[in-house]
Design an enzyme around this catalytic site. Structure first.
Site, PDB file in Angstrom:
ATOM      1  CE  LYS A  84       0.836   1.321   4.465  1.00  0.00           C
ATOM      2  NZ  LYS A  84       1.604   2.539   4.825  1.00  0.00           N
TER       3      LYS A  84
ATOM      4  CG  ASP B 221      -0.782  -0.250   8.121  1.00  0.00           C
ATOM      5  OD1 ASP B 221      -1.663   0.557   8.453  1.00  0.00           O
ATOM      6  OD2 ASP B 221       0.414   0.069   7.959  1.00  0.00           O
TER       7      ASP B 221
ATOM      8  CB  ALA C  67       1.249  -7.300   2.535  1.00  0.00           C
TER       9      ALA C  67
ATOM     10  N   PRO D  66       9.332  -3.811  -0.219  1.00  0.00           N
ATOM     11  CG  PRO D  66       9.891  -1.655  -0.924  1.00  0.00           C
ATOM     12  CD  PRO D  66       8.853  -2.710  -1.069  1.00  0.00           C
ATOM     13  CB  VAL D  67      12.097  -5.554   4.657  1.00  0.00           C
ATOM     14  CG1 VAL D  67      12.040  -5.825   6.148  1.00  0.00           C
ATOM     15  CG2 VAL D  67      11.835  -6.842   3.876  1.00  0.00           C
ATOM     16  CB  ALA D  68      11.546  -1.818   7.895  1.00  0.00           C
ATOM     17  N   GLY D  69       9.630  -0.530   4.968  1.00  0.00           N
ATOM     18  CA  GLY D  69       9.710   0.544   3.980  1.00  0.00           C
ATOM     19  C   GLY D  69       8.542   1.508   3.981  1.00  0.00           C
TER      20      GLY D  69
ATOM     21  N   GLY E  19       4.514  -4.121   4.147  1.00  0.00           N
ATOM     22  CA  GLY E  19       4.885  -5.444   3.642  1.00  0.00           C
ATOM     23  C   GLY E  19       4.663  -6.548   4.671  1.00  0.00           C
ATOM     24  N   GLY E  20       5.043  -6.305   5.913  1.00  0.00           N
ATOM     25  CA  GLY E  20       4.826  -7.311   6.966  1.00  0.00           C
ATOM     26  C   GLY E  20       3.343  -7.533   7.199  1.00  0.00           C
TER      27      GLY E  20
ATOM     28  CG  MET F 109       5.840   0.783   0.403  1.00  0.00           C
ATOM     29  SD  MET F 109       6.415   0.393  -1.256  1.00  0.00           S
ATOM     30  CE  MET F 109       4.863   0.379  -2.161  1.00  0.00           C
TER      31      MET F 109
HETATM   32  O1  C5P Z   1      -0.620  -1.549  14.594  1.00  0.00           O
HETATM   33  P1  C5P Z   1       0.836  -1.728  14.346  1.00  0.00           P
HETATM   34  O2  C5P Z   1       1.421  -2.864  15.150  1.00  0.00           O
HETATM   35  O3  C5P Z   1       1.196  -1.842  12.897  1.00  0.00           O
HETATM   36  O4  C5P Z   1       1.527  -0.400  14.869  1.00  0.00           O
HETATM   37  C1  C5P Z   1       2.922  -0.313  15.080  1.00  0.00           C
HETATM   38  C2  C5P Z   1       3.227   0.930  15.895  1.00  0.00           C
HETATM   39  O5  C5P Z   1       2.986   2.100  15.104  1.00  0.00           O
HETATM   40  C3  C5P Z   1       2.380   1.112  17.138  1.00  0.00           C
HETATM   41  O6  C5P Z   1       2.911   0.411  18.230  1.00  0.00           O
HETATM   42  C4  C5P Z   1       2.448   2.626  17.341  1.00  0.00           C
HETATM   43  O7  C5P Z   1       3.677   2.990  17.910  1.00  0.00           O
HETATM   44  C5  C5P Z   1       2.447   3.142  15.909  1.00  0.00           C
HETATM   45  N1  C5P Z   1       1.089   3.481  15.433  1.00  0.00           N
HETATM   46  C6  C5P Z   1       0.457   4.605  15.936  1.00  0.00           C
HETATM   47  N2  C5P Z   1      -0.793   4.935  15.505  1.00  0.00           N
HETATM   48  C7  C5P Z   1      -1.429   4.180  14.580  1.00  0.00           C
HETATM   49  C8  C5P Z   1      -0.801   3.026  14.038  1.00  0.00           C
HETATM   50  C9  C5P Z   1       0.471   2.704  14.484  1.00  0.00           C
HETATM   51  O8  C5P Z   1       1.028   5.317  16.775  1.00  0.00           O
HETATM   52  N3  C5P Z   1      -2.634   4.523  14.176  1.00  0.00           N
END
Ligand code: C5P
Length: 307
Positions: free
Chosen positions: A10, A138, A106, A96-99, A103-104, A101
């Site tokens: 995305k 995501d 997905a 891309p990893v940690a990019g 990916g994880g 987008m």
């Molecule tokens: O939900 P996810 O595990 O992908 O989120 C990773 C981190 O990104 C969360 O622990 C938080 O620090 C940050 N985040 C946020 N607000 C969001 C989504 C993610 O602060 N709406």
């Protein structure tokens, strides 16, 4: 027997970030857009939950239970009372990893769909979306695909109408950025600017009507003008060199440019497929990125390819 699922990456065409909530998340107005750059996850009957990964970034993909694909398989099994799930998941990784987008995320969504088919569970989409939201903010969108507005922390989705295909280029940076670190930097910059960073200081963002109209009309010029990412200043603060990447793509004729999600991948909107190919070539030659991919969207969410 095996099941292969294709799942899109995305880009956020709008990422409006509200204040920091008590639970550590931020309320978002998050317009997700699924692109054809994607991973494939193949589930095969196995013993326990095991993972392998191929692709240019395979060496940096965790293959333990921290991988969202493994967590997704276990979560689906637990939901259905399967005490001892047996599956091998192979991730063919192009995202891309940690990019920035997703990916994880997905791969987590793809594993849900692949295991559901392999184990013959026929889980309703609503239930898969709930399980996906438990895995990460995501993950639900990767199930849905297309274009959608994500509210809350991004997991409350509303599909949006789109009037055509848009052409994109993604410039991949060396190394990733941590999503929590970018959100923290966004909060720090807001505190430094004196506006405050909590959900009582920052108004809850809303989707931009001009952006929604541009998507519905298939109007690439209007969409390029409306692209907006509240995390971009934070990503640029942590990775100042991304400004050079954004400039290189714009100078090569991109109509719009922004950091994808929390970065460091940069996204460029092009007039058509030929313009996208030219922007990708110019970015590769610019020396401001590790790789550049031309692609398009929107495309569907996680879908079974064959079994
Ligand atoms: O939900 P996810 O595990 O992908 O989120 C990773 C981190 O990104 C969360 O622990 C938080 O620090 C940050 N985040 C946020 N607000 C969001 C989504 C993610 O602060 N709406």
């Amino acid at each position: 027997m095996s099941v292969t699922v294709r799942v899109p990456a995305k880009v956020n065409v709008q990422l409006g970030v509200g204040g920091l909530r008590a639970d550590g998340f931020h309320d978002l107005a998050n317009v997700f857009f699924a692109v054809a750059l994607g991973d494939e996850v193949t589930a095969t009957a196995g013993t326990g939950v095991t993972l392998t990964c191929s692709g240019p970034d395979a060496a940096v993909v965790p293959l333990d239970d921290s991988n969202l694909a493994a967590r997704a398989a276990r979560l689906l099994a637990t939901h259905h009372g399967i005490a001892d799930p047996g599956v091998h998941l192979h991730i063919a990784k192009a995202i891309p990893v940690a990019g920035g987008m997703a990916g994880g995320s997905a791969d987590g969504a793809a594993a849900l769909v692949a295991c559901d088919a392999l184990w013959g569970l026929d889980t309703p989409l609503d239930t898969l979306l709930e399980l996906a939201a438990e895995l990460g903010s995501d993950v639900p969108f990767a199930l849905l695909g297309g274009v959608a507005l994500g509210r809350g922390r991004g997991e409350i989705l509303e599909a949006l109408p789109v009037g055509g295909t848009f052409h994109w280029v993604f410039a991949v940076a060396d190394g990733g950025l941590s999503t929590p670190a970018v959100f923290r930097e966004c909060d720090r910059l807001r505190d430094e600017a004196g506006t405050g960073s909590s959900d009582t200081d920052v108004t809850t963002p809303d989707a931009d009507p001009a952006l929604l109209a541009a998507l519905a009309d298939g109007d690439v010029v209007a969409l390029a003008e409306a692209l907006a990412n509240d995390l971009q200043p934070a990503a640029l603060s942590l990775r100042p060199a991304l400004a050079d990447t954004l400039r290189a793509g714009t100078e090569a004729g991109a109509l719009g440019a922004l950091v994808s999600g929390s970065g460091p991948t940069c996204a460029f909107l092009a007039k058509d497929a030929d313009a996208a190919a030219a922007v990708a070539a110019a970015l590769r030659a610019s020396g401001t990125c590790r790789a550049a991919h031309a692609t398009y969207g929107p495309v569907p969410g996680a879908s079974v390819l064959g079994s």
